[in-house]
Design a protein around this motif. Structure first.
Motif, PDB file in Angstrom:
ATOM      1  N   PHE A 598       0.788  -0.847   0.011  1.00  0.00           N
ATOM      2  CA  PHE A 598      -0.221  -0.066  -0.228  1.00  0.00           C
ATOM      3  C   PHE A 598       0.682   0.740  -0.284  1.00  0.00           C
ATOM      4  O   PHE A 598       0.502   2.538  -0.152  1.00  0.00           O
ATOM      5  CB  PHE A 598      -0.933  -0.160   1.036  1.00  0.00           C
ATOM      6  CG  PHE A 598      -1.845  -1.352   1.260  1.00  0.00           C
ATOM      7  CD1 PHE A 598      -2.789  -1.952   0.832  1.00  0.00           C
ATOM      8  CD2 PHE A 598      -1.439  -2.203   2.264  1.00  0.00           C
ATOM      9  CE1 PHE A 598      -3.766  -2.427   0.372  1.00  0.00           C
ATOM     10  CE2 PHE A 598      -1.925  -3.776   2.471  1.00  0.00           C
ATOM     11  CZ  PHE A 598      -3.500  -3.756   1.435  1.00  0.00           C
ATOM     12  N   GLN A 600       2.456   2.274   2.258  1.00  0.00           N
ATOM     13  CA  GLN A 600       1.966   3.338   3.167  1.00  0.00           C
ATOM     14  C   GLN A 600       3.640   3.147   4.460  1.00  0.00           C
ATOM     15  O   GLN A 600       3.259   4.217   5.880  1.00  0.00           O
ATOM     16  CB  GLN A 600       0.837   3.004   3.915  1.00  0.00           C
ATOM     17  CG  GLN A 600       0.009   3.371   3.186  1.00  0.00           C
ATOM     18  CD  GLN A 600      -0.152   4.762   3.637  1.00  0.00           C
ATOM     19  OE1 GLN A 600       0.012   5.795   4.453  1.00  0.00           O
ATOM     20  NE2 GLN A 600      -0.475   5.909   1.837  1.00  0.00           N
ATOM     21  N   LYS A 687      -1.560  -0.189   6.169  1.00  0.00           N
ATOM     22  CA  LYS A 687      -2.180   0.520   4.749  1.00  0.00           C
ATOM     23  C   LYS A 687      -3.074   1.822   5.032  1.00  0.00           C
ATOM     24  O   LYS A 687      -3.568   2.546   3.949  1.00  0.00           O
ATOM     25  CB  LYS A 687      -3.280  -0.729   4.560  1.00  0.00           C
ATOM     26  CG  LYS A 687      -4.001  -1.100   5.404  1.00  0.00           C
ATOM     27  CD  LYS A 687      -5.035  -2.430   5.106  1.00  0.00           C
ATOM     28  CE  LYS A 687      -6.157  -2.875   5.453  1.00  0.00           C
ATOM     29  NZ  LYS A 687      -6.948  -3.538   4.479  1.00  0.00           N
ATOM     30  N   SER A 688      -2.759   2.143   6.445  1.00  0.00           N
ATOM     31  CA  SER A 688      -3.628   2.939   6.270  1.00  0.00           C
ATOM     32  C   SER A 688      -2.940   3.812   7.930  1.00  0.00           C
ATOM     33  O   SER A 688      -2.566   2.905   8.914  1.00  0.00           O
ATOM     34  CB  SER A 688      -5.462   3.330   6.585  1.00  0.00           C
ATOM     35  OG  SER A 688      -5.704   2.478   7.695  1.00  0.00           O
ATOM     36  N   GLU A 690      -4.881   7.212  10.857  1.00  0.00           N
ATOM     37  CA  GLU A 690      -5.477   7.300  11.153  1.00  0.00           C
ATOM     38  C   GLU A 690      -5.856   8.963  12.241  1.00  0.00           C
ATOM     39  O   GLU A 690      -5.410   8.093  13.182  1.00  0.00           O
ATOM     40  CB  GLU A 690      -7.049   7.099  11.176  1.00  0.00           C
ATOM     41  CG  GLU A 690      -7.288   5.898   9.659  1.00  0.00           C
ATOM     42  CD  GLU A 690      -8.642   4.639  10.211  1.00  0.00           C
ATOM     43  OE1 GLU A 690      -8.940   4.737  11.222  1.00  0.00           O
ATOM     44  OE2 GLU A 690      -8.450   3.637   9.388  1.00  0.00           O
ATOM     45  N   ASP A 716      -6.596  -6.365   8.371  1.00  0.00           N
ATOM     46  CA  ASP A 716      -6.871  -5.461   8.794  1.00  0.00           C
ATOM     47  C   ASP A 716      -6.496  -5.693  10.390  1.00  0.00           C
ATOM     48  O   ASP A 716      -7.637  -5.242  11.403  1.00  0.00           O
ATOM     49  CB  ASP A 716      -8.984  -5.262   9.218  1.00  0.00           C
ATOM     50  CG  ASP A 716      -8.848  -5.059   8.123  1.00  0.00           C
ATOM     51  OD1 ASP A 716      -8.650  -4.178   7.016  1.00  0.00           O
ATOM     52  OD2 ASP A 716      -9.698  -5.335   7.365  1.00  0.00           O
TER      53      ASP A 716
END
Length: 729
Positions: A598, A600, A687-688, A690, A716
């Motif tokens: 990703f 990231q 992948k993220s 936040e 996840d």
């Protein structure tokens, strides 16, 4: 889950039955113990199987958790897929399973010799019964056997069955214990409502305990407990006086830790010969320090102490290897009868005063004792064999079975209600980087309660000639709210959704929900497999036997890598909290900034695997394997260390790690780490990231390898940093 619960209520109402539930604080029952054997008493008897209660009954019996976070495969596709992953298994209908044998009813537990230790001097035989009292006979000069028991670790430390702030007792409190008023002294958690009238403090003839100065549960050279007390030797038999005071001291410690709470109609019994050294003893007051050398619930609840008697700075007597045992009255059964029928109330109540069907005594036997004591006489055949067991000692995270709605031999549609007490001094709170319970314990306590239900109902009895190993295969779980679980009772509800019986394997799918203080905080669904040796030996991993390298090794142009030195940060013991002790899974992490699938960030780490790694002796007895949840924990730790190293915590006030709420994490296991694997390696694709007020959340996907094979896939996986003022969710 809400839809499923509504459909369940509709189905039960249509059948004219009340919705099954365990209230957070149900009313205390006042019925006699014999009432739980009644077929009409659904709350305290293994009732007839209930019908399948949701849209899941329209799926085939073998539906199992998909690699997707939210989907389930069809039965035929799942069985076919697993047949490729575990060659040698073939379908066999649930209806074809052999009937549960009609074997003998619950048996009384036979006597077992107690290991003892000592040096020399008097060999003392202690005999105690509530009817005859305490008798002591001493013979000079005989040797006794030495027990090489080692001091406890935080993982093997005995977990008390009840908690109390009372650690000192005056004369009035001791007099109350002589009358058997244990709950009046230590608190309501010790109230058994009269089922153990013989459990009371012995009145001395030649020696009397007059005061208990301090009870420390994890103190002493063995770290299993210590009692400091005062007594009085009256004579004329001075050796007997010393032994009587030591015996009373052992009784006080046993009652304070609740050793008797998992039995009914029980009594104290003296153990094997002990050793007494009367150096300069005479009548009069003495100070005593007793240290617990051994304490356990198997083969029966028991402890063993060494005691030293002083007057001022002078040691006047010593006792070694005084053994005390909690034993049921002669002839009484201590475990389930054939079919899982509970023949009587076994004495255990939870913190709310509700009767348990099975307690810590049975759970301990399910982990490292006699399976027939835990589950019933059908399981006697597994003695000495590799068989499915619960994890043991500090990794055993299910304490009691409160209710089962189902029937042995009917392997679908059942519900189990179990409990786990999470003490504030548990090893995992001290060793986790989290502010509260780590993810590995969330996973283990939920999965253990589910596997216990399926095993109790007879999953392995479909082919009793097989030596089955239990493995978790798939799952999805979600944290519903932030909660501090220290000193809380976790109530677990597990539903057996379906079962597929294969040749060499049994597959079972469960849903589960964990609650505390009447509110759910964790839920999930998972697939378990019981496999014979041939099926386990033919595992193909996640990639049909092909070797799939880590992302970093597959890059044609190797990107720049930097290293996070976790071991150095752990050794420094300063700064941000770090996983330590048993939970210290990683020492070094490779990072590719902006790398991975990703773009990231990418993490890779490896952990050496040794035959003496702690988890092999805790998971499982005679079938050692690293828990898959520890592989997940290693991934989470890699992400936590990356978050700290990358500076994500810098923008928060006094940040700490919490389990993220509302992120379903999914896993697939198609292999396991054994003691001879030499290494476990992992990679994480960030992948993220936040950012919200007072919080930073990181989500990634991960894989875990053993040498030559990718065996775990995790989707996840999430970590979260919470700063002061962010509030709970």
């Amino acid at each position: 889950m809400a839809v499923q619960a509504a459909l369940q209520r509709q189905a039960l109402n249509a059948m004219g039955r009340p919705t099954p539930a365990i209230a957070p604080r149900p009313a205390r029952e006042h019925q006699p113990a014999a009432a739980i054997t009644s077929h009409a008493d659904r709350e305290h008897r293994f009732a007839a199987a209930i019908a399948s209660q949701s849209e899941r009954e329209h799926r085939s019996a073998a539906g199992i958790v998909s690699q997707s976070a939210h989907e389930f495969r069809s039965a035929a596709g799942s069985a076919s897929h697993l047949a490729h992953e575990y060659p040698g298994t073939a379908s066999r209908s649930v209806q074809e399973q052999p009937p549960v044998p009609e074997t003998a009813s619950g048996r009384a537990y036979e006597d077992r010799p107690a290991a003892i230790m000592a040096e020399q001097a008097y060999t003392v035989v202690l005999d105690y019964t509530p009817e005859g009292g305490l008798t002591v006979s001493a013979t000079p000069g005989r040797d006794v056997v030495i027990d090489p028991t080692q001091p406890a670790t935080s993982m093997s430390a005995f977990k008390a069955l009840a908690r109390t702030p009372v650690t000192a007792l005056d004369g009035a409190a001791l007099a109350a214990l002589v009358r058997g008023e244990i709950a009046a002294v230590f608190g309501s958690a010790y109230d058994q409502e009269g089922v153990n009238p013989a459990i009371r403090l012995t009145e001395g003839v030649h020696g009397t305990l007059t005061e208990v100065l301090d009870i420390a549960r994890h103190a002493g050279a063995w770290r299993r407990g210590r009692v400091r007390a005062a007594g009085r030797i009256d004579g004329p038999d001075l050796v007997a006086g010393v032994v009587e005071i030591a015996w009373q001291t052992a009784q006080v410690f046993a009652m304070q830790v609740g050793l008797h709470l998992c039995m009914a109609e029980a009594r104290f019994h003296g153990g094997a010969p002990l050793e007494a050294d009367a150096l300069a003893v005479s009548a009069g007051p003495v100070e005593v320090v007793a240290e617990v050398v051994h304490i356990d619930l198997i083969p029966r609840p028991r402890l063993r102490i060494d005691a030293e008697f002083r007057r001022g700075a002078t040691v006047v007597a010593r006792i070694r290897a005084l053994s005390l045992e909690i034993r049921e009255a002669p002839g009484l059964p201590v475990g389930p009868e054939a079919g899982g029928v509970i023949p009587r109330f076994f004495g255990r109540r939870n913190v709310f005063g509700d009767r348990a069907l099975l307690g810590e005594f049975h759970m301990t036997h399910s982990a490292r004792g006699d399976l027939d004591i835990a589950l019933g006489p059908e399981f006697t055949r597994y003695a000495g064999r590799r068989a499915t067991r619960m994890p043991n000692h500090g990794l055993q995270l299910c304490d009691r079975v409160m209710a089962v709605e189902g029937e042995r031999g009917k392997l679908t549609g059942a519900t189990g209600h179990t409990e786990y007490d999470s003490p504030a001094d548990a090893w995992y709170y001290a060793e986790s980087a989290n502010a509260s319970m780590p993810n590995v314990v969330y996973m283990e306590t939920s999965l253990q309660s589910a596997l216990l239900l399926g095993y109790f109902l007879g999953a392995t009895l479909t082919a009793p000639q097989e030596d089955y190993s239990l493995r978790n295969l798939d799952g999805t779980a979600t944290v519903l709210r932030e909660v501090d679980l220290r000193d809380k009772t976790i109530q677990q509800t597990s539903k057996l959704l379906n079962t597929t019986v294969l040749v060499g394997a049994v597959l079972q799918t469960f849903s589960y929900e964990l609650s505390v203080d009447g509110e759910p905080f964790y839920e999930g669904e998972s697939l378990f497999g019981f496999f014979n040796a041939r099926a386990l030996a033919n595992q193909n991993g996640l990639d049909n036997g092909e070797f799939v390298p880590a992302w970093l090794d597959a890059q044609p142009d190797r990107p720049a890598v930097r290293v996070i030195d976790v071991a150095a940060r752990r050794a420094a013991g300063t700064g941000f909290r770090c996983a330590t002790g048993h939970l210290a899974m990683l020492d070094r992490i490779e990072v590719v900034d902006g790398g991975g699938k990703f773009d990231q960030g990418y993490l890779r780490a490896a952990r050496p695997v040794r035959e003496d790694d702690w988890f092999f002796s805790y998971h499982f007895h005679l079938d050692p394997v690293m828990p898959g949840s520890l592989g997940v924990e290693a991934v989470i730790q890699a992400m936590q260390e990356w978050a700290v190293d990358t500076g994500l915590a810098a923008e928060l006030v006094a940040p700490e790690f919490v389990l993220p709420v509302g992120v379903p994490m999914s896993w697939r296991y198609r292999g396991q780490i054994l003691a001879d694997e030499k290494e476990m390696s992992l990679e994480v694709h960030i992948k993220s990231v936040e950012r919200r007020p007072g919080r930073v959340r990181v989500i990634g996907d991960a894989s875990v390898w053993k040498p030559g094979m990718r065996i775990y896939e995790l989707l996840d996986v999430a970590i979260e940093l919470r700063g002061v003022g962010a509030g709970n969710r």
